[in-house]
Motif scaffolding. Sequence first.
Motif, mmCIF file in Angstrom:
data_model
loop_
_atom_site.group_PDB
_atom_site.id
_atom_site.type_symbol
_atom_site.label_atom_id
_atom_site.label_comp_id
_atom_site.label_asym_id
_atom_site.label_seq_id
_atom_site.Cartn_x
_atom_site.Cartn_y
_atom_site.Cartn_z
ATOM 1 N N ASP A 1 -32.019 -7.318 -23.888
ATOM 2 C CA ASP A 1 -31.956 -6.275 -22.858
ATOM 3 C C ASP A 1 -32.861 -6.599 -21.672
ATOM 4 O O ASP A 1 -32.607 -6.159 -20.545
ATOM 5 C CB ASP A 1 -32.334 -4.912 -23.432
ATOM 6 C CG ASP A 1 -31.276 -4.384 -24.394
ATOM 7 O OD1 ASP A 1 -30.215 -5.032 -24.509
ATOM 8 O OD2 ASP A 1 -31.522 -3.340 -25.018
ATOM 9 N N SER A 2 -33.927 -7.350 -21.908
ATOM 10 C CA SER A 2 -34.780 -7.824 -20.816
ATOM 11 C C SER A 2 -35.408 -9.149 -21.226
ATOM 12 O O SER A 2 -35.718 -9.361 -22.403
ATOM 13 C CB SER A 2 -35.862 -6.803 -20.479
ATOM 14 O OG SER A 2 -36.761 -6.646 -21.552
ATOM 15 N N ILE B 1 -30.001 -7.810 -12.358
ATOM 16 C CA ILE B 1 -29.613 -6.663 -13.183
ATOM 17 C C ILE B 1 -28.112 -6.728 -13.478
ATOM 18 O O ILE B 1 -27.290 -6.888 -12.556
ATOM 19 C CB ILE B 1 -29.961 -5.343 -12.476
ATOM 20 C CG1 ILE B 1 -31.462 -5.303 -12.151
ATOM 21 C CG2 ILE B 1 -29.566 -4.139 -13.343
ATOM 22 C CD1 ILE B 1 -31.880 -4.158 -11.256
ATOM 23 N N SER B 2 -27.763 -6.611 -14.750
ATOM 24 C CA SER B 2 -26.346 -6.638 -15.147
ATOM 25 C C SER B 2 -26.189 -5.787 -16.398
ATOM 26 O O SER B 2 -27.118 -5.088 -16.809
ATOM 27 C CB SER B 2 -25.876 -8.077 -15.392
ATOM 28 O OG SER B 2 -26.498 -8.629 -16.541
ATOM 29 N N ILE B 3 -25.021 -5.842 -17.024
ATOM 30 C CA ILE B 3 -24.774 -5.030 -18.221
ATOM 31 C C ILE B 3 -25.290 -5.731 -19.480
ATOM 32 O O ILE B 3 -25.492 -6.947 -19.493
ATOM 33 C CB ILE B 3 -23.276 -4.694 -18.394
ATOM 34 C CG1 ILE B 3 -22.442 -5.966 -18.593
ATOM 35 C CG2 ILE B 3 -22.771 -3.870 -17.230
ATOM 36 C CD1 ILE B 3 -21.020 -5.705 -19.045
ATOM 37 N N LYS B 4 -25.473 -4.934 -20.522
ATOM 38 C CA LYS B 4 -25.895 -5.476 -21.809
ATOM 39 C C LYS B 4 -24.781 -6.309 -22.438
ATOM 40 O O LYS B 4 -23.597 -6.097 -22.176
ATOM 41 C CB LYS B 4 -26.268 -4.333 -22.756
ATOM 42 C CG LYS B 4 -27.518 -3.576 -22.369
ATOM 43 C CD LYS B 4 -27.822 -2.491 -23.411
ATOM 44 C CE LYS B 4 -29.090 -1.731 -23.040
ATOM 45 N NZ LYS B 4 -29.444 -0.723 -24.059
ATOM 46 N N ASP B 5 -25.212 -7.246 -23.296
ATOM 47 C CA ASP B 5 -24.260 -8.064 -24.048
ATOM 48 C C ASP B 5 -24.905 -8.377 -25.391
ATOM 49 O O ASP B 5 -26.120 -8.623 -25.455
ATOM 50 C CB ASP B 5 -23.956 -9.361 -23.292
ATOM 51 C CG ASP B 5 -22.841 -10.149 -23.943
ATOM 52 O OD1 ASP B 5 -21.684 -10.009 -23.508
ATOM 53 O OD2 ASP B 5 -23.124 -10.910 -24.906
ATOM 54 N N VAL C 1 -37.235 -15.952 -13.147
ATOM 55 C CA VAL C 1 -36.372 -14.815 -12.805
ATOM 56 C C VAL C 1 -36.394 -13.813 -13.952
ATOM 57 O O VAL C 1 -36.252 -14.189 -15.126
ATOM 58 C CB VAL C 1 -34.919 -15.275 -12.539
ATOM 59 C CG1 VAL C 1 -34.010 -14.077 -12.284
ATOM 60 C CG2 VAL C 1 -34.868 -16.246 -11.365
ATOM 61 N N LYS C 2 -36.569 -12.539 -13.614
ATOM 62 C CA LYS C 2 -36.502 -11.476 -14.628
ATOM 63 C C LYS C 2 -35.057 -10.981 -14.735
ATOM 64 O O LYS C 2 -34.359 -10.852 -13.725
ATOM 65 C CB LYS C 2 -37.423 -10.310 -14.237
ATOM 66 C CG LYS C 2 -38.901 -10.651 -14.311
ATOM 67 C CD LYS C 2 -39.763 -9.453 -14.009
ATOM 68 C CE LYS C 2 -39.835 -9.154 -12.526
ATOM 69 N NZ LYS C 2 -40.555 -10.182 -11.761
ATOM 70 N N TYR C 3 -34.617 -10.714 -15.954
ATOM 71 C CA TYR C 3 -33.272 -10.195 -16.202
ATOM 72 C C TYR C 3 -33.391 -8.844 -16.900
ATOM 73 O O TYR C 3 -34.065 -8.731 -17.926
ATOM 74 C CB TYR C 3 -32.464 -11.152 -17.078
ATOM 75 C CG TYR C 3 -32.103 -12.449 -16.399
ATOM 76 C CD1 TYR C 3 -30.862 -12.627 -15.780
ATOM 77 C CD2 TYR C 3 -33.012 -13.506 -16.357
ATOM 78 C CE1 TYR C 3 -30.543 -13.814 -15.148
ATOM 79 C CE2 TYR C 3 -32.698 -14.701 -15.717
ATOM 80 C CZ TYR C 3 -31.462 -14.844 -15.117
ATOM 81 O OH TYR C 3 -31.151 -16.027 -14.483
ATOM 82 N N LEU C 4 -32.738 -7.842 -16.338
ATOM 83 C CA LEU C 4 -32.649 -6.529 -16.967
ATOM 84 C C LEU C 4 -31.180 -6.226 -17.226
ATOM 85 O O LEU C 4 -30.320 -6.532 -16.387
ATOM 86 C CB LEU C 4 -33.232 -5.453 -16.055
ATOM 87 C CG LEU C 4 -34.734 -5.516 -15.764
ATOM 88 C CD1 LEU C 4 -35.110 -4.409 -14.787
ATOM 89 C CD2 LEU C 4 -35.542 -5.390 -17.047
ATOM 90 N N ARG C 5 -30.894 -5.607 -18.368
ATOM 91 C CA ARG C 5 -29.501 -5.307 -18.711
ATOM 92 C C ARG C 5 -29.387 -3.863 -19.178
ATOM 93 O O ARG C 5 -30.127 -3.433 -20.065
ATOM 94 C CB ARG C 5 -28.996 -6.296 -19.773
ATOM 95 C CG ARG C 5 -29.123 -7.746 -19.279
ATOM 96 C CD ARG C 5 -28.572 -8.787 -20.215
ATOM 97 N NE ARG C 5 -28.765 -10.104 -19.612
ATOM 98 C CZ ARG C 5 -29.782 -10.928 -19.905
ATOM 99 N NH1 ARG C 5 -30.667 -10.575 -20.820
ATOM 100 N NH2 ARG C 5 -29.901 -12.087 -19.291
ATOM 101 N N PHE C 6 -28.465 -3.138 -18.546
ATOM 102 C CA PHE C 6 -28.272 -1.722 -18.822
ATOM 103 C C PHE C 6 -26.911 -1.493 -19.475
ATOM 104 O O PHE C 6 -25.993 -2.315 -19.329
ATOM 105 C CB PHE C 6 -28.354 -0.899 -17.529
ATOM 106 C CG PHE C 6 -29.670 -1.012 -16.810
ATOM 107 C CD1 PHE C 6 -30.864 -1.130 -17.504
ATOM 108 C CD2 PHE C 6 -29.718 -1.001 -15.421
ATOM 109 C CE1 PHE C 6 -32.084 -1.222 -16.837
ATOM 110 C CE2 PHE C 6 -30.920 -1.104 -14.742
ATOM 111 C CZ PHE C 6 -32.110 -1.209 -15.455
#
Length: 378
Positions: free
Chosen positions: A50-51, A41-45, A57-62
């Motif tokens: 966003d996911s 989990i990290s910030i959006k870019d 590995v799954k990546y979520l971005r907030f």
Amino acid sequence: MKIALVATEKLPVPAIRGGAIQIYLDSVASIIGRTADVTVISIKDPELKDSEERNYVKYLRFDEHSYLEQLARHVRGAEYDVVHVCNRPSWIKTLAEASPETKFVLSVHNDMFAPDKISDQEGRDCISRVSKIITVSNYIGKTITSRFPSAQSKTKTVYSGVDLVDYQPHWTTEGSRIRKRLRDEIGLEGRKIVLFVGRLSKVKGPHVLLQAMPKIIEEHSDVMMVFVGSKWFGDDNINNYVKHLYTFGSLYPENVTFIKFVKPRDIPGLYTMSDLFVCSSQWQEPLARVHYEAMAAGLPLITSNRGGNPEVIEEGKNGYIVYDFENPEAYAVRINQLLSDSSLRHRLGKYGRAKVEREFGWDTVSKNLLSIYKEAMR
């Protein structure tokens, strides 16, 4: 085991903007993801979805402006076994309250338990709620336990790591090719290259190395001091300090060059083309990852006696520690010693590469982290 690896609100993962924590998380996730259910989990870019899912590995971005709020909402319903939070002890209370059954592991990459960063109550509250505290150096561990003795039993050093394939020593076939190509491209063939990689900020000490140049040039007129970096990750804007460095460096046009922000994928080759690496940090550095990178590329190290930096140096085996770290001449002495002796450079570089292979590959780091996660769940 279901694990979340949580970056700070500063930079995205993967590390397309740089960042030691971001490199760390992305590297271990792809290995731990082979045997566990891993979400990063990290910030959006703007350059990232966003996911998404990559390499198991799954990546979520907030959104960075509501990061903690979204993070708490996510862990409340995700039923993670372990949530590994990087460098944000003040977040632990909120997240633990959101998911009381989850085990929380905090990794500390800077002096985040300093009085100006966390209050006594916040520190005690964090320590009581986490199962384990991982530190990137013994130095950082002591900054925590000296103020909060109750953290002693939970705190353990796990050194960071480096990709052993990306970084190629010059004595390998691939390394030799990279070295020749980059030296030709930059126009540095036949030069003795001293490398600095890092933010161009006063605490990193590049000005000290520039002050050492007259003594170095006196003995090695063919030297080229290469500074790689900018004032902040991905930001090539020039502030007053960087302007000062450029002006100072212009006094030695044949011996000093600056390369601005370099994308992480292009960094390894710059080490491979060089002859030795210098870290001139003036602040209490946690333990800069450039040390691992330089060793992986087979470079001898010169580093300042600040913070955790000396912990990876075996004096006279893979490099040297500068104890008089504010003194330009102290760096000049060691730089001149190594520039004058190619066999010494090679011996130290070989030892450093072997040390990285034994202790600091990402496989080793991931194994150590998994062991701590399992301990946290007991």
